[in-house]
Design a protein around this motif. Structure first.
Motif: not given
Length: 141
Positions: A30, A34, A38
């Motif tokens: 995860r 992410y 980003d």
């Protein structure tokens, strides 16, 4: 970083993820996903800014080229007008010069005719053909 590189990394993460047994699903980290998302969020706006800047520069260059082309067309039109004016002026000058030369030649012709007549009268007097003035002198009391 380039968005396409980040998409490739995301694809690699999903492609290399461990499969969940007995399903078509995979397990992904995860935090790694992410982190990539980003980076994409940070990169996409910058690339959009660059694309807009490049588009603006292209439009400005196009406007300059169109402007240069218009200036060239205006210069060509002005040059054509100057040439036409020069041709018109040349015709006017030539015709004026021809008229003036014709007037001078006409005046010369008239004067030459008068001179020739005077010469002929002088020759006639010398040859004695001018009897009238002598006859008039004889008739005077």
């Amino acid at each position: 970083m380039d968005v396409l590189v980040l998409i490739d990394k995301l694809d690699d993460v999903v492609h290399n993820a461990r499969p969940v047994p007995l399903t078509d699903q995979v397990r992904v980290d995860r935090e790694e996903i992410y982190d990539l998302l980003d980076q994409m969020r940070a990169t996409i706006p910058e690339e959009i800014k660059q694309a807009r800047r490049i588009g603006r520069e292209a439009r400005e260059q196009q406007a300059r080229l169109i402007s240069d082309e218009e200036v060239t067309k205006q210069a060509e039109r002005a040059a054509d007008e100057i040439v036409e004016d020069a041709r018109t002026r040349e015709r006017e000058i030539r015709l004026g010069a021809e008229d003036y030369a014709d007037e001078i030649l006409n005046t010369l012709e008239v004067n030459l005719q008068k001179f020739l007549a005077a010469v002929q009268r002088g020759r006639d007097r010398l040859a004695g053909r001018d009897e009238e003035p002598a006859a008039e002198l004889d008739q005077q009391p």
